[in-house]
Design a protein around this motif. Structure first.
Motif, PDB file in Angstrom:
ATOM      1  N   ALA A   1      15.026 -26.146  82.195  1.00 51.42           N
ATOM      2  CA  ALA A   1      15.861 -27.306  81.859  1.00 51.42           C
ATOM      3  C   ALA A   1      16.191 -27.344  80.373  1.00 51.42           C
ATOM      4  CB  ALA A   1      15.153 -28.593  82.275  1.00 51.42           C
ATOM      5  N   LEU A   2      15.285 -26.826  79.540  1.00 52.19           N
ATOM      6  CA  LEU A   2      15.476 -26.847  78.086  1.00 52.19           C
ATOM      7  C   LEU A   2      16.109 -25.559  77.553  1.00 52.19           C
ATOM      8  CD1 LEU A   2      12.018 -28.418  77.191  1.00 52.19           C
ATOM      9  CD2 LEU A   2      14.246 -29.507  76.830  1.00 52.19           C
ATOM     10  N   TYR A   3      16.304 -24.578  78.427  1.00 51.52           N
ATOM     11  CA  TYR A   3      16.891 -23.289  78.050  1.00 51.52           C
ATOM     12  C   TYR A   3      16.055 -22.567  76.991  1.00 51.52           C
ATOM     13  CZ  TYR A   3      20.909 -25.146  80.552  1.00 51.52           C
ATOM     14  OH  TYR A   3      21.717 -25.688  81.518  1.00 51.52           O
ATOM     15  N   ILE A   4      14.731 -22.600  77.173  1.00 51.03           N
ATOM     16  CA  ILE A   4      13.829 -21.820  76.322  1.00 51.03           C
ATOM     17  C   ILE A   4      12.859 -21.080  77.235  1.00 51.03           C
ATOM     18  CG2 ILE A   4      14.001 -23.426  74.373  1.00 51.03           C
ATOM     19  CD1 ILE A   4      11.271 -24.523  75.146  1.00 51.03           C
ATOM     20  N   SER A   5      12.057 -20.194  76.667  1.00 48.91           N
ATOM     21  CA  SER A   5      11.108 -19.440  77.484  1.00 48.91           C
ATOM     22  C   SER A   5       9.876 -20.288  77.779  1.00 48.91           C
ATOM     23  CB  SER A   5      10.691 -18.161  76.763  1.00 48.91           C
ATOM     24  OG  SER A   5       9.903 -18.476  75.624  1.00 48.91           O
ATOM     25  N   PRO A   6       9.219 -20.067  78.923  1.00 52.40           N
ATOM     26  CA  PRO A   6       7.991 -20.811  79.238  1.00 52.40           C
ATOM     27  C   PRO A   6       6.918 -20.643  78.173  1.00 52.40           C
ATOM     28  CG  PRO A   6       8.828 -19.717  81.200  1.00 52.40           C
ATOM     29  CD  PRO A   6       9.639 -19.206  80.042  1.00 52.40           C
ATOM     30  N   SER A   7       6.788 -19.435  77.618  1.00 48.06           N
ATOM     31  CA  SER A   7       5.750 -19.199  76.607  1.00 48.06           C
ATOM     32  C   SER A   7       6.025 -20.010  75.341  1.00 48.06           C
ATOM     33  CB  SER A   7       5.670 -17.708  76.274  1.00 48.06           C
ATOM     34  OG  SER A   7       6.912 -17.230  75.777  1.00 48.06           O
ATOM     35  N   ALA A   8       7.314 -20.109  74.952  1.00 50.44           N
ATOM     36  CA  ALA A   8       7.667 -20.879  73.755  1.00 50.44           C
ATOM     37  C   ALA A   8       7.369 -22.360  73.961  1.00 50.44           C
ATOM     38  CB  ALA A   8       9.138 -20.679  73.424  1.00 50.44           C
ATOM     39  N   LEU A   9       7.666 -22.880  75.151  1.00 51.55           N
ATOM     40  CA  LEU A   9       7.401 -24.291  75.427  1.00 51.55           C
ATOM     41  C   LEU A   9       5.902 -24.558  75.478  1.00 51.55           C
ATOM     42  CD1 LEU A   9       8.282 -27.141  76.141  1.00 51.55           C
ATOM     43  CD2 LEU A   9       8.475 -26.427  78.537  1.00 51.55           C
ATOM     44  N   SER A  10       5.160 -23.671  76.133  1.00 50.43           N
ATOM     45  CA  SER A  10       3.710 -23.836  76.232  1.00 50.43           C
ATOM     46  C   SER A  10       3.069 -23.847  74.846  1.00 50.43           C
ATOM     47  CB  SER A  10       3.120 -22.709  77.082  1.00 50.43           C
ATOM     48  OG  SER A  10       1.726 -22.872  77.230  1.00 50.43           O
TER      49      SER A  10
END
Length: 306
Positions: free
Chosen positions: A25-34
């Protein structure tokens, strides 16, 4: 960390409940969000979420942070809306919302007329449904809506533009049911000559609905058929196929001239009038230019009414 960025990331994660869903939804990678969420929690010195396998559930302090985040996002959106409005006024840009069907039929000639009549103002147009346009107006993403009925928001004001007439679109084979109005100027098909189950009612979100509903109620007609679609083109195709009749406005007749086998008639001796208005939150045009805008729209609609 940026309060605005943190607010956006945390609220989306709370809504999506998974890192993968929020990251998409945020158009970023899961690792970056985590990594961002972990750093935010370290900076705050408090856990915002409980990790349960793949699911993220807000903690008690996390719920408080999420409430704060929604307030931050709301204030930011309010400012961005005000900024967009200020920019349009400073650059003399006016944005007008028009029903999708209406825009197809007369937006281009209206643009040409406004370019000639108000050359120092740049007009842009947004097409959409009534609901879509109301949201855009409330969010100050457009300045006006050209509309035929009052919207739910009590903050909107209305500038009358011109009148129109409520008509029945009927199969041409119903010609023998029609009569001429007493003044000899209109074709009449009194609604009393039409059975309720032959009337295709528009969807409740269509602009024509309140006028059709009020007219039928005032004539004591109930148990009409609900049209399976809110698409006026399909309504007219259904009429041409002799599946029933439907309501429309006189100014829409040219829009459906490509569909053969349709007869347009007044449903009562007394004309049912409809008003076109410009709805706005706060008119960005001074009185003289607003008057020119209304004159241009009036002229275009009048040309479409037989």
């Amino acid at each position: 960390m940026s309060d605005l960025k943190a607010a956006r990331y945390v609220t989306v994660l709370a809504e999506q409940k998974t890192i993968r869903g929020a990251a998409e939804a945020l158009y970023i990678s899961p690792s970056a969000l985590s990594m961002y969420i972990r750093k935010l929690e370290q900076e705050l010195g408090a856990p915002l979420f409980v990790r349960d396998q793949k699911n993220f559930t807000p903690t008690q302090i996390g719920e408080a942070y999420i409430r704060r985040s929604y307030k931050i996002l709301a204030v930011d959106q309010e400012f961005m809306d005000e900024l967009a409005l200020w920019r349009r006024r400073e650059t003399r840009q006016i944005s007008i919302g028009i029903y999708r069907r209406r825009g197809i039929s007369f937006m281009v000639p209206l643009m040409k007329a406004l370019e000639e009549m108000v050359p120092d103002v740049q007009f842009t147009f947004r097409l959409g449904s009534v609901k879509e346009l109301e949201q855009l107006l409330y969010g100050r993403q457009i300045d006006y809506i050209l509309i035929t009925h009052r919207l739910q928001n009590p903050d909107f004001t209305y500038q009358f533009v011109c009148g129109d007439r409520l008509l029945l679109a009927c199969p041409a084979s119903w010609q023998d049911r029609t009569e001429v109005s007493p003044d000899g100027t209109r074709i009449l098909l009194p609604i009393e000559k039409v059975s309720a189950d032959q009337i295709l009612m528009p969807g409740v979100h269509q602009s024509i609905y309140p006028f059709a509903a009020h007219f039928l109620e005032s004539h004591g007609i109930h148990n009409t058929r609900q049209s399976p679609t809110s698409n006026m083109e399909i309504h007219m195709q259904s009429v041409a196929a002799e599946l029933g009749c439907c309501f429309t406005l006189a100014s829409y007749i040219p829009t459906f001239s490509h569909i053969p086998g349709i007869l347009f008639a007044s449903p009562a001796v007394k004309e049912e009038l409809v008003s076109w208005s410009l709805a706005s939150l706060a008119s960005p045009l001074e009185t003289s230019r607003l008057s020119i805008l209304k004159t241009a729209i009036h002229s275009q609609i009048a040309q479409m009414i037989p």
